[in-house]
Structure formats: structure tokens, C-alpha cells
Design an enzyme around this catalytic site. Structure first.
Site, PDB file in Angstrom:
ATOM      1  N   ASN A  11      25.641  40.381  22.675  1.00  0.00           N
ATOM      2  CA  ASN A  11      26.530  41.438  23.408  1.00  0.00           C
ATOM      3  C   ASN A  11      25.970  41.385  24.759  1.00  0.00           C
ATOM      4  O   ASN A  11      24.843  41.589  25.199  1.00  0.00           O
ATOM      5  CB  ASN A  11      26.040  42.874  22.800  1.00  0.00           C
ATOM      6  N   TRP A  12      27.027  40.525  25.304  1.00  0.00           N
ATOM      7  CA  TRP A  12      26.671  40.175  26.697  1.00  0.00           C
ATOM      8  C   TRP A  12      26.728  41.337  27.740  1.00  0.00           C
ATOM      9  O   TRP A  12      26.510  41.247  29.009  1.00  0.00           O
ATOM     10  CB  TRP A  12      27.670  38.883  27.345  1.00  0.00           C
ATOM     11  N   LYS A  13      27.251  42.322  27.279  1.00  0.00           N
ATOM     12  CA  LYS A  13      27.506  43.679  28.065  1.00  0.00           C
ATOM     13  C   LYS A  13      28.146  43.116  29.360  1.00  0.00           C
ATOM     14  O   LYS A  13      29.177  42.331  29.351  1.00  0.00           O
ATOM     15  CB  LYS A  13      26.101  44.156  28.393  1.00  0.00           C
ATOM     16  N   HIS A  97      28.953  51.920  21.128  1.00  0.00           N
ATOM     17  CA  HIS A  97      27.591  51.298  21.722  1.00  0.00           C
ATOM     18  C   HIS A  97      26.960  52.683  22.459  1.00  0.00           C
ATOM     19  O   HIS A  97      27.622  53.583  23.202  1.00  0.00           O
ATOM     20  CB  HIS A  97      27.645  50.225  22.662  1.00  0.00           C
ATOM     21  N   GLU A  99      25.450  52.679  25.156  1.00  0.00           N
ATOM     22  CA  GLU A  99      26.037  52.857  26.678  1.00  0.00           C
ATOM     23  C   GLU A  99      27.271  53.372  26.945  1.00  0.00           C
ATOM     24  O   GLU A  99      27.337  53.908  27.988  1.00  0.00           O
ATOM     25  CB  GLU A  99      25.722  51.414  27.177  1.00  0.00           C
ATOM     26  N   GLU A 167      20.573  50.993  16.686  1.00  0.00           N
ATOM     27  CA  GLU A 167      19.908  50.648  17.857  1.00  0.00           C
ATOM     28  C   GLU A 167      19.406  51.954  18.512  1.00  0.00           C
ATOM     29  O   GLU A 167      20.234  52.870  19.272  1.00  0.00           O
ATOM     30  CB  GLU A 167      21.120  50.261  18.948  1.00  0.00           C
ATOM     31  N   GLY A 173      16.880  47.509  25.892  1.00  0.00           N
ATOM     32  CA  GLY A 173      16.641  46.816  27.249  1.00  0.00           C
ATOM     33  C   GLY A 173      15.158  47.419  27.658  1.00  0.00           C
ATOM     34  O   GLY A 173      14.795  47.299  28.932  1.00  0.00           O
ATOM     35  N   SER A 205      15.959  45.349  22.013  1.00  0.00           N
ATOM     36  CA  SER A 205      14.877  44.535  22.595  1.00  0.00           C
ATOM     37  C   SER A 205      14.561  43.464  21.533  1.00  0.00           C
ATOM     38  O   SER A 205      13.196  43.081  21.366  1.00  0.00           O
ATOM     39  CB  SER A 205      13.712  45.601  23.025  1.00  0.00           C
ATOM     40  N   GLY A 226      20.911  42.177  23.054  1.00  0.00           N
ATOM     41  CA  GLY A 226      21.613  42.173  24.226  1.00  0.00           C
ATOM     42  C   GLY A 226      20.995  41.270  25.220  1.00  0.00           C
ATOM     43  O   GLY A 226      21.545  39.997  25.433  1.00  0.00           O
ATOM     44  N   GLY A 227      19.887  41.519  26.084  1.00  0.00           N
ATOM     45  CA  GLY A 227      19.482  40.572  27.071  1.00  0.00           C
ATOM     46  C   GLY A 227      19.083  39.235  26.783  1.00  0.00           C
ATOM     47  O   GLY A 227      19.593  38.093  27.161  1.00  0.00           O
TER      48      GLY A 227
HETATM   49  P1  PGA Z   1      18.895  44.718  24.392  1.00  0.00           P
HETATM   50  O1  PGA Z   1      20.307  45.396  24.052  1.00  0.00           O
HETATM   51  O2  PGA Z   1      18.692  43.527  23.218  1.00  0.00           O
HETATM   52  O3  PGA Z   1      19.135  44.240  25.547  1.00  0.00           O
HETATM   53  O4  PGA Z   1      17.867  45.635  24.269  1.00  0.00           O
HETATM   54  C1  PGA Z   1      20.789  45.521  22.584  1.00  0.00           C
HETATM   55  C2  PGA Z   1      21.952  46.345  22.586  1.00  0.00           C
HETATM   56  O5  PGA Z   1      22.237  47.006  23.424  1.00  0.00           O
HETATM   57  O6  PGA Z   1      22.867  46.028  22.073  1.00  0.00           O
END
Ligand code: PGA
Length: 243
Positions: A11-13, A97, A99, A167, A173, A205, A226-227
Site C-alpha cells: 500500500n503505497w498510500k 483503511h 487512515e 491492522e 507506521g 509495521s 505500507g512504508g
Molecule cells: P505500515 O502501514 O506498514 O507503514 O505500518 C501499513 C498499512 O497502513 O497498511
């Protein structure tokens, strides 16, 4: 789930412009030509779907959107429909998600409508759930996640079109992860609420260092990353941890 490949989804966000998004997608596509034991998916920002889709063509890496609107089309400025994702070459859509739940105020009902939209368009919906730190500390993680599952997944779910991503909000993150026992417990609870065979991903993470331990859990059918999905080498290292 022993009978299904694990899925590692990036997930590149809201990251990536045309040049670095293209380079990253090419890097993943190139590595994906090596033997690997898992399914791979990349969910770039909408602006990069076409570019990333072209770079991934023939690599076996699937393309997904990070969100979709419940309606198929119409006067919804700034939104993207599931049908548009499908048209852009997507096979998957992330919905709910944290976010979006927390910064855009999306409710379980919204997530449910988006899941229905994804299915209407023929996409696999990756429905995200997870408790906040306060909820975990209050001992409510399992109850919160169960309620999100009940509210966010429409009737008609099956393992072919539903994936759940657990999640924990506090793990996203932050570099923090739940214990493997806590992950296994929540995944097992989710499993009682979704159709047989539904893949349940862990996200929050995940990185090349902890991936092997997390992905070795019987209850974990893959990861939403994500990251660490923003570096081809790290994403690939996580994919290889499925071996
Ligand atoms: P993260 O994000 O790996 O940067 O913690 C995961 C996500 O939000 O899907």
C-alpha cells in the site's frame, strides 16, 4: 490457510510521482520474475495506476486501488469508483483503511457500501479493521475488530472476493507490532466471522526483519505493507519471507 498462497500487498498510500513510482514498480516486477511462494499486489495512488499497471504487465504482480466510492459514477468530485479501478486494470481495492476511517470519518456502513461497490465491479475487496491503542489498552481489541467485521462486510461474502486485513491502528507506521500471540488471537477471532478460506492479512509495521516471524504464523495469510513497500528490496524481502 495451508491451501492458499499467502498474499503480500504493498500500500503505497500518498507516495510516488511518475518517475519514482515507475522505477519502484519496475523494480518489483523485475524481482517478481524470480521464483516466489506468495501472491503479490501493489496499490499505488490513483495517479499512478496506469503507469504502474504497464510496468507490472506480465510480471504476475496484481494491481489494486487504495479506496473506491460506493457509486459507479456521478457527481462526486475527487472520488474514484470501483468500476474506474477495474477499467484501469485493478483486480483489488482496499476499503476501510484506518487512515480513511480516522482521517476521513469513514464508518462501518461506508466501508460496507464500498465493499459492495468493489464486488459489483468484480474486484476483490481488502477490508481493513483494527483497534486503536486506547481500545487495546482497555482490553477491547477483539470486540472492536469483531464489530468492524460485522458492520463492514456485506452479505454475499466469499473467499474469492473478500480479504480481511487486520491492522491495529497503533501499529501502523510506528515500528510497533502486537505480539505474535495477540495477532494469532485476533486472526482466529476474525476467522470465525468470515467465510471459510478467506485470507486474513496482518498489517502494521511489517518490515524485512519481522516478516518471517509474522508470516510464519498459521493464522496469517499474508501482509499489507505500507512504508516497507516503498523500497523494492524491502518489499521483495518480505515476499521472500513467505517461503
Ligand atoms: P505500515 O502501514 O506498514 O507503514 O505500518 C501499513 C498499512 O497502513 O497498511
Amino acid at each position: 490457510m495451508a491451501d492458499q498462497k499467502r498474499l503480500v500487498a504493498g500500500n503505497w498510500k500518498m507516495n510516488g510521482n511518475l518517475s519514482d513510482g515507475l522505477a519502484l514498480a519496475r523494480g518489483v516486477a523485475e524481482r517478481a520474475r524470480e521464483p516466489h511462494a506468495c501472491d503479490l499486489l501493489i496499490c499505488p495512488p490513483f495517479t499512478l495506476l496506469a503507469t504502474v499497471g504497464e510496468a507490472l504487465a506480465g510480471s504476475g504482480v496484481a494491481l489494486g486501488g487504495q479506496d473506491c466510492h460506493p457509486a459507479a459514477s456521478g457527481a462526486f468530485t475527487g472520488c474514484i469508483s470501483a468500476e474506474m479501478l477495474k477499467d484501469a486494470g485493478c483486480t483489488h481495492a482496499i476499503v476501510g483503511h484506518s487512515e480513511r476511517r480516522h482521517t476521513c470519518g469513514e464508518t462501518d456502513a461506508d466501508v460496507r457500501a464500498k465493499t459492495e461497490a468493489a464486488w459489483r465491479a468484480g474486484l476483490v475487496a481488502i477490508v481493513c479493521v483494527g483497534e486503536t491503542r486506547v481500545e487495546r489498552e482497555a482490553g477491547r481489541a477483539r470486540a472492536v475488530v469483531s464489530a468492524q467485521i460485522a458492520g463492514s462486510i456485506p452479505d454475499g461474502a466469499n473467499a474469492g472476493r473478500l480479504i480481511v486485513a487486520y491492522e491495529p491502528v497503533w501499529a501502523i507506521g510506528t515500528g510497533l507490532t502486537p505480539t505474535t500471540a495477540d495477532i494469532a488471537e485476533i486472526h482466529a477471532a476474525i476467522r470465525t466471522l468470515v467465510p471459510n478460506g478467506t485470507r486474513i492479512l496482518y498489517g502494521g509495521s511489517v518490515n524485512p526483519k519481522n516478516a518471517a516471524e509474522l508470516l510464519a504464523l498459521d493464522e496469517v495469510d499474508g501482509s499489507l505493507v505500507g512504508g516497507a513497500s516503498l523500497k523494492a528490496d524491502d518489499f521483495w524481502a518480505i515476499a521472500q519471507a513467505c517461503d
